[in-house]
Design a protein around this motif. Structure first.
Motif, PDB file in Angstrom:
ATOM      1  N   MET A 137       0.824  -1.214   0.000  1.00  0.00           N
ATOM      2  CA  MET A 137       0.000   0.000   0.000  1.00  0.00           C
ATOM      3  C   MET A 137       0.862   1.270   0.000  1.00  0.00           C
ATOM      4  N   ASN A 153      -5.065  11.688   2.781  1.00  0.00           N
ATOM      5  CA  ASN A 153      -4.867  10.704   1.704  1.00  0.00           C
ATOM      6  C   ASN A 153      -4.284   9.402   2.231  1.00  0.00           C
ATOM      7  N   GLN A 156      -6.535   7.445   4.828  1.00  0.00           N
ATOM      8  CA  GLN A 156      -7.543   6.614   4.164  1.00  0.00           C
ATOM      9  C   GLN A 156      -6.912   5.308   3.678  1.00  0.00           C
ATOM     10  N   ARG A 157      -5.692   5.417   3.189  1.00  0.00           N
ATOM     11  CA  ARG A 157      -5.007   4.228   2.687  1.00  0.00           C
ATOM     12  C   ARG A 157      -4.634   3.293   3.851  1.00  0.00           C
ATOM     13  N   LEU A 160      -7.583   1.389   4.842  1.00  0.00           N
ATOM     14  CA  LEU A 160      -7.829   0.297   3.890  1.00  0.00           C
ATOM     15  C   LEU A 160      -6.911  -0.888   4.230  1.00  0.00           C
ATOM     16  N   PRO A 176     -14.979   6.228  -0.270  1.00  0.00           N
ATOM     17  CA  PRO A 176     -13.514   6.101  -0.220  1.00  0.00           C
ATOM     18  C   PRO A 176     -12.760   7.194  -0.955  1.00  0.00           C
ATOM     19  N   HIS A 184      -4.091   9.978  -5.518  1.00  0.00           N
ATOM     20  CA  HIS A 184      -4.584   8.940  -4.608  1.00  0.00           C
ATOM     21  C   HIS A 184      -5.913   8.353  -5.089  1.00  0.00           C
ATOM     22  N   ARG A 185      -6.740   9.190  -5.694  1.00  0.00           N
ATOM     23  CA  ARG A 185      -8.011   8.697  -6.263  1.00  0.00           C
ATOM     24  C   ARG A 185      -7.712   7.671  -7.354  1.00  0.00           C
ATOM     25  N   TRP A 187      -4.964   5.930  -7.776  1.00  0.00           N
ATOM     26  CA  TRP A 187      -4.373   4.715  -7.178  1.00  0.00           C
ATOM     27  C   TRP A 187      -5.465   3.830  -6.576  1.00  0.00           C
ATOM     28  N   LEU A 188      -6.404   4.454  -5.847  1.00  0.00           N
ATOM     29  CA  LEU A 188      -7.443   3.674  -5.159  1.00  0.00           C
ATOM     30  C   LEU A 188      -8.381   2.986  -6.152  1.00  0.00           C
TER      31      LEU A 188
END
Lengths: 263, 286
Positions: A137, A153, A156-157, A160, A176, A184-185, A187-188
């Motif tokens: 991650m 950011n 949140q990761r 997860l 999320p 980051h959006r 990546w997620l």
């Protein structure tokens, strides 16, 4: 309730369920919800802010009880979720909006906590598991930071990562993408797609996913299913094609460019 | 898991009463206060029983997580407070013990020295003062930490991970406070009696250290040790229950935390006085 009405293989199944808020169980956000999630599906549940998406997701996870009707997770009635059903609970991973990390623990400790609590692993095995996931991650540089010292950011990761450490079969994510930067959006979204297809962390086993959102635009995908929560009712929309052509004004709002972006 | 906290909260959901219109007559106001006090008592009782049940049922669960947490709480409610208690023991010895010893010596009543010290220091002042100070130092921190965790949704996060919040958050605090108050009371009593004699000695009170210790030892019975242990453990248990209940059992917003902390400390003091009164009755009966 007719027991045979439930689908044996459903991961989540709601029948005539009433959803209340966490703070006040007398405040109903949705009624007569009928919803079924099959293994391997990816659901996007959209709704405006304050429409009750978080409460809906918490009810689906068994963290809130339905006010009426029933909700089953892996065939187990959430009303019966207790000590004997911990194994069922651990098949569900939940990522809260904003992360809700434990403020007295570092990122590594937050991620390790479920492992320490539920699994009988040696220190070495545990450290290896945590390190692998943090590396996956891209969280290794923040392993010793507390959540207060972490940007939203990364928080949140980290949340997860904490939800994934026990390798759940169902992952629920509450808004999320909320507050995440563009990188980051991206990546997620990529990561969630990998999870649905089968990620190396899960030995390529596909994961069932449910996300809530107040903006449908980042979520188009032919393989996903969509639903909307609006003014106390839950409606399944079908595929992305159905969403794009929906005449429902709430869906149009959820697909529209925010007013600020137009300016 | 989730149902434990929800049950305790449902039993004492006084929000309806808080939000209702203020009664016009004094008797109605009194009635409402009484009703709310009874509901709170019911909630506290349920929470205490739930916590006791979890302590007994889950004593062998998740050792690798729980042991460090219990050690941390014992440190916080015991070891970390020792410097403060050293000072309090000196002050208590100077203010109470030395003056009592000097006054008894002046009127030639040194025969009563032992029994007076046992009643004043061992049975009453030592445990009650310790409980009150620990309530102020650790109890308030408990309410604020747990209230903030509750308001920030950390309790729901624990439940989502299949971790029982009562087991993870409350049990270490209960054990830490019970053992902390028990140990600190012993240190406070020994410190106050020793420093009290020291100050009396400096005032030329004609009692040898041997006589002083002999009188105290003769006045102490096995019952004093047993009841002292029970009383201090009860203080710790109930202080933890009251503070954790207010911090955790009710859904809070961040702005509620300070108000709830004040309420918890007030109720903590009341609970300590009630436990003390109960033990006075026990001392008198036995």
């Amino acid at each position: 309730m007719n027991e045979t009405a439930f689908t044996a293989s459903a991961v989540i199944e709601m029948r005539d369920a009433g959803i209340s808020t966490l703070r006040d169980s007398s405040l109903i956000v949705a009624e007569n919800v009928n919803w079924s999630v099959a293994p391997g599906e990816f659901w996007v549940v959209a709704g405006q802010q304050q429409s009750g998406k978080s409460d809906f997701l918490m009810t689906a996870a068994g963290l809130l009880l339905p006010t009426q009707g029933s909700c089953r997770v892996f065939g187990c009635e959430t009303n019966d979720f207790g000590e004997a059903q911990v194994a069922e609970r651990l098949r569900v991973g939940f990522v809260f909006a904003g992360g809700k990390m434990f403020s007295h623990l570092t990122v590594a400790e937050n991620v390790a906590l479920p492992l320490l609590y539920h699994k009988d692993l040696t220190d070495l095995e545990m450290a290896r598991e945590v390190e692998t996931l943090l590396e996956l991650m891209e969280l290794t540089p923040f392993a010793n930071a507390t959540s207060a010292n972490l940007a939203a950011n990364w928080r949140q990761r980290a949340a997860l990562a904490r939800a994934l450490i026990l390798k759940p079969e169902l992952l629920l994510l509450d808004n999320p993408l909320g507050g995440l930067g563009a990188r980051h959006r991206h990546w997620l979204l990529q990561f969630l797609e990998q999870l649905q297809r089968g990620h190396e962390w899960f030995e390529a086993r596909p994961l069932t996913l449910v996300v809530t959102t107040d903006d449908l635009r980042p979520w188009p995908h032919a393989q996903r299913k969509y639903a909307v929560l609006h003014e106390g009712s839950f409606s399944g929309l079908g595929s992305w094609g159905d969403v794009a052509s929906a005449s429902h004004h709430a869906v149009k709002e959820l697909l529209a460019e925010p007013a600020g972006a137009i300016m | 898991m989730r149902s434990y906290l929800a049950r305790a909260y449902q039993l004492t959901n006084t929000s309806v009463l808080h939000h209702a219109a203020v009664p016009k007559s004094y008797t109605d106001r009194l009635g409402r206060k009484l009703f709310m006090a009874l509901l709170t008592l019911q909630g506290l009782g349920a929470f205490a029983l739930i916590t006791l049940g979890v302590i007994l049922k889950k004593h062998a669960v998740a050792h690798s997580v729980m042991r460090p947490r219990i050690r941390h709480e014992i440190n916080r409610a015991g070891i970390a407070l020792m410097p403060m208690f050293f000072f309090i023991a000196l002050a208590l010895g100077f203010l109470v013990v030395s003056q009592t010893v000097a006054a008894l010596a002046k009127v030639g009543a040194t025969n009563y020295l032992g029994s007076t010290m046992v009643i004043v220091i061992v049975r009453e002042l030592g445990p009650l003062l310790t409980a009150t100070l620990v309530l102020a130092r650790v109890g308030t921190a408990n309410v604020i930490e747990l209230g903030t965790a509750r308001a920030l949704g950390e309790v729901e996060a624990l439940e989502a991970l299949g971790i029982d919040p009562v087991h993870y958050l409350i049990v270490p605090r209960v054990l830490g406070l019970a053992l902390g108050i028990f140990s600190l009371t012993i240190y406070l009593i020994i410190g106050a009696l020793a420093s009290g004699y020291l100050f009396a000695f400096l005032q030329d009170v004609p009692i040898t250290p041997g006589d002083y210790l002999k009188q105290i030892a003769e006045a102490l019975g096995w019952l004093d040790f047993a009841l002292l242990a029970l009383k201090t453990l009860a203080f710790g248990f109930f202080i933890a229950i009251v503070t954790c209940y207010h911090g955790l059992a009710q859904p809070l917003r961040l702005e509620d935390v300070s108000r709830v902390a004040v309420r918890a400390v007030t109720q903590g003091v009341i609970v300590c006085v009630l436990i003390d009164a109960l033990f006075i009755v026990l001392y008198l009966v036995t």
